[in-house]
Design an enzyme around this catalytic site. Structure first.
Site, short mmCIF file in Angstrom:
data_model
loop_
_atom_site.label_atom_id
_atom_site.label_comp_id
_atom_site.label_asym_id
_atom_site.label_seq_id
_atom_site.Cartn_x
_atom_site.Cartn_y
_atom_site.Cartn_z
N ARG A 63 0.85 -1.16 0.00
CA ARG A 63 0.00 0.00 0.00
C ARG A 63 0.91 1.23 0.00
NH1 ARG A 63 1.48 3.53 2.10
NH2 ARG A 63 0.72 4.61 3.65
N VAL A 64 0.55 2.23 0.06
CA VAL A 64 1.20 3.51 0.31
C VAL A 64 2.32 4.00 -0.55
CG1 VAL A 64 0.48 3.60 2.62
CG2 VAL A 64 2.73 2.73 2.15
N ASP A 109 7.65 4.89 -7.98
CA ASP A 109 7.22 3.72 -7.22
C ASP A 109 5.74 3.45 -7.47
OD1 ASP A 109 6.33 6.00 -5.85
OD2 ASP A 109 6.18 4.89 -3.97
N GLU A 110 5.33 2.26 -7.14
CA GLU A 110 3.92 1.85 -7.12
C GLU A 110 3.17 2.24 -8.40
OE1 GLU A 110 3.22 1.87 -2.32
OE2 GLU A 110 2.91 3.74 -3.40
N ALA A 111 3.86 2.10 -9.54
CA ALA A 111 3.23 2.40 -10.83
C ALA A 111 2.51 1.15 -11.33
CB ALA A 111 4.29 2.87 -11.82
#
Length: 530
Positions: free
Chosen positions: A2-3, A337-339
């Site tokens: 998450r996050v 990040d988190e793509a």
């Protein structure tokens, strides 16, 4: 998963400290207290935080009183004069004394001296010598003089006149980059609130402020070529609050304020994910040409810039160009990040173009460690936010990037993410990486943390503070303090100084200073505060 995860960048200084360096202050060589005594019994040179390379009490000290002046030497160095003025201002407040700043190197008082031959000081180190006729601060650079002044502050009483104990401190940092990050995108914080954090960090020799300026929930900096980013994209935040944004002049003011305290600002524009605020502001940034709704939740990974549109690259070039012009430091952080909504091939192609834009505008890339799965540009810095449960192949990719010459900033989420709860009773914060009590945040070695990555490849450490659940200054300070002081020591002090028992006592000795500055800190139960 998450996050958010992001980081800052910093100054490249040349002051590496050998692992074998003497650190008498950290181990209490000058501390006469009996075993088990409380922090109040620590001798002044045993209280310094972060622990210096060496500190020795010797002979009578200097009486800091109504006649004390700050002497900035005989040179015409305006920067040294500014260091002296700021130090005098910092000493006036608690003491109530006038502390004027005067030219000239000779005479009683606090003497600032630049000496390019100062042994072992590097670009940020210093030597402090205290005796009956005054205190002499010597360094190769004004940055070193500033850090020496912060040590001097810790040797004085929290309030009123007092005596600087006789002795000598010789000091220099372990890592060039010692950073803290503030996420102003999830919840908006004013420039004045961030300046307060800068002051709190700089007095403990943290030298980088990473600003997470954009995310799904808000865009916080005015961009002339794309004005709706701030005007519309800045008008929301987590929970549906009003949000806000900084003008360019406000950003310049913050950068200058931090620079006077030898804190470099590293701005981050997160991409290609974490971009809903931008996509809500401009429909053309979406592949379907339709503007998104503003977002006030805390989920991640759902947004992505349109990789196939040339207009996307005009956007990032113009935004990064304006940001580079505003930022004197060497780095621009481009997230990465988190793509999760960007296919791997598209992600690699996009990051290639984004890195080209950074280089075009004369800056060096910092990105989250996911860039290791694409094509890091020569010299690009990776910021690692993994944790104990991060998969081995992901860690191996980061180690391979480091071996290929990409410096690392370490921000392990289960050690340095300041938004992680201390324990189950902590009201703000999250716990997806586990609880992070004060000892856990401190008790690890950045030089040996990642398998296959030698200390020579570590640029430094950074403590990010994400704000999904943090909307006020008291909450921000509560989550940061005292853990960010552990970050300061991990980044500055030699490895031999890293000892939890000694550190916890020195940390406890900072309580009167934190109290006097009205810092809302967590009184961790395993620290001997009284």
């Amino acid at each position: 998963m998450r996050v958010p995860r992001r980081a800052l960048a910093a100054l490249l200084v040349l002051a590496a400290v050998p692992a074998t360096a003497s650190c008498t202050a950290a181990h209490g060589a000058d501390d006469p207290r009996p075993a088990g005594a409380g922090p109040a019994a620590l001798a002044p040179y045993g209280r310094i935080l972060p622990a210096p390379v060496s500190a020795h009490a010797a002979g009578p000290g200097y009486a800091f009183g109504p006649g004390t002046v700050v002497r900035t030497g005989t040179t015409d160095d305006e920067e040294v004069r500014k260091v002296g003025e700021l130090l005098a201002e910092q000493l006036r407040g608690p003491s109530g004394l006038p502390v004027p700043v005067v030219d000239g190197a000779e005479g009683d008082g606090i003497r600032l001296r630049i000496d390019e031959g100062t042994e072992g000081a590097g670009a940020e180190g210093y030597r402090l010598e205290s005796g009956p006729d005054g205190v002499t601060l010597t360094a190769r650079t004004p940055a070193g003089l500033f850090h020496a002044g912060q040590t001097l502050r810790q040797l004085l009483p929290v309030s009123g006149p007092g005596t600087v104990p006789g002795g000598t401190v010789t000091d220099a940092p372990r890592f060039a980059y010692r950073g803290a990050m503030v996420d102003v995108a999830r919840h908006f914080f004013t420039v004045e609130q961030v300046k307060r954090y800068v002051d709190q960090l700089a007095q403990y020799k943290v030298n980088t402020l990473h600003l997470h300026l954009t995310d799904d929930q808000g865009w916080r900096l005015a961009i002339d070529s794309w004005p709706k980013l701030a005007q519309y994209g800045g008008g929301s935040e987590v929970g549906g609050g009003p949000g806000g944004y900084w003008t360019k002049d406000q950003y310049r003011d913050l950068v200058a304020y931090a620079g006077e305290r030898y804190v470099d600002v590293v701005p981050e524009i997160d991409m290609p994910g974490h971009v809903n605020a931008a996509q809500a502001s401009y429909a053309e940034l979406n592949c379907d040409g339709k503007a998104r709704e503003r977002y006030t939740g805390i989920k991640v990974g759902f947004s992505s810039l349109c990789v196939g549109k040339e207009r996307t690259y005009e956007f990032i070039d113009q935004v990064l160009g304006e940001l580079a012009e505003l930022t004197p430091g060497p780095y621009l952080h481009i997230g990465g990040d988190e793509a999760h909504s960007t296919p791997a091939a598209d992600y690699a192609a996009f990051m290639d173009r984004a890195q080209e834009a950074v280089a075009k505008h004369g800056k060096t890339v910092i990105a989250w460690h996911q860039l290791a799965t694409a094509h890091p540009a020569p010299g690009a810095v990776l910021q690692y936010w993994g944790h104990d449960r991060t998969a081995a192949p992901e860690k191996a990719a980061v180690a391979a990037a480091a071996k290929a010459g990409h410096p690392l900033i370490l921000s392990p989420a289960d050690r340095l993410y300041l938004d992680m709860k201390y324990d189950a009773t902590t009201k703000p914060g999250l716990a997806w990486a586990g609880f992070v009590p004060v000892r856990r945040a401190y008790d690890w070695d950045p030089g040996t943390y990642l398998a296959g990555v030698p200390e020579s490849e570590i640029l430094g450490v950074e403590a990010p503070l994400w704000t999904e659940t943090i909307a006020t200054r008291p909450d921000l300070e509560y989550m940061a303090f005292p853990r960010v002081l552990g970050l300061a020591e991990l980044g500055w002090s030699p490895p031999a100084a890293r000892d939890w028992t000694a550190y916890s006592r020195r940390l406890a000795a900072q309580a009167p200073r934190l109290d006097s500055q009205d810092v809302n800190y967590h009184r961790a139960p395993d620290v001997p505060w009284r």
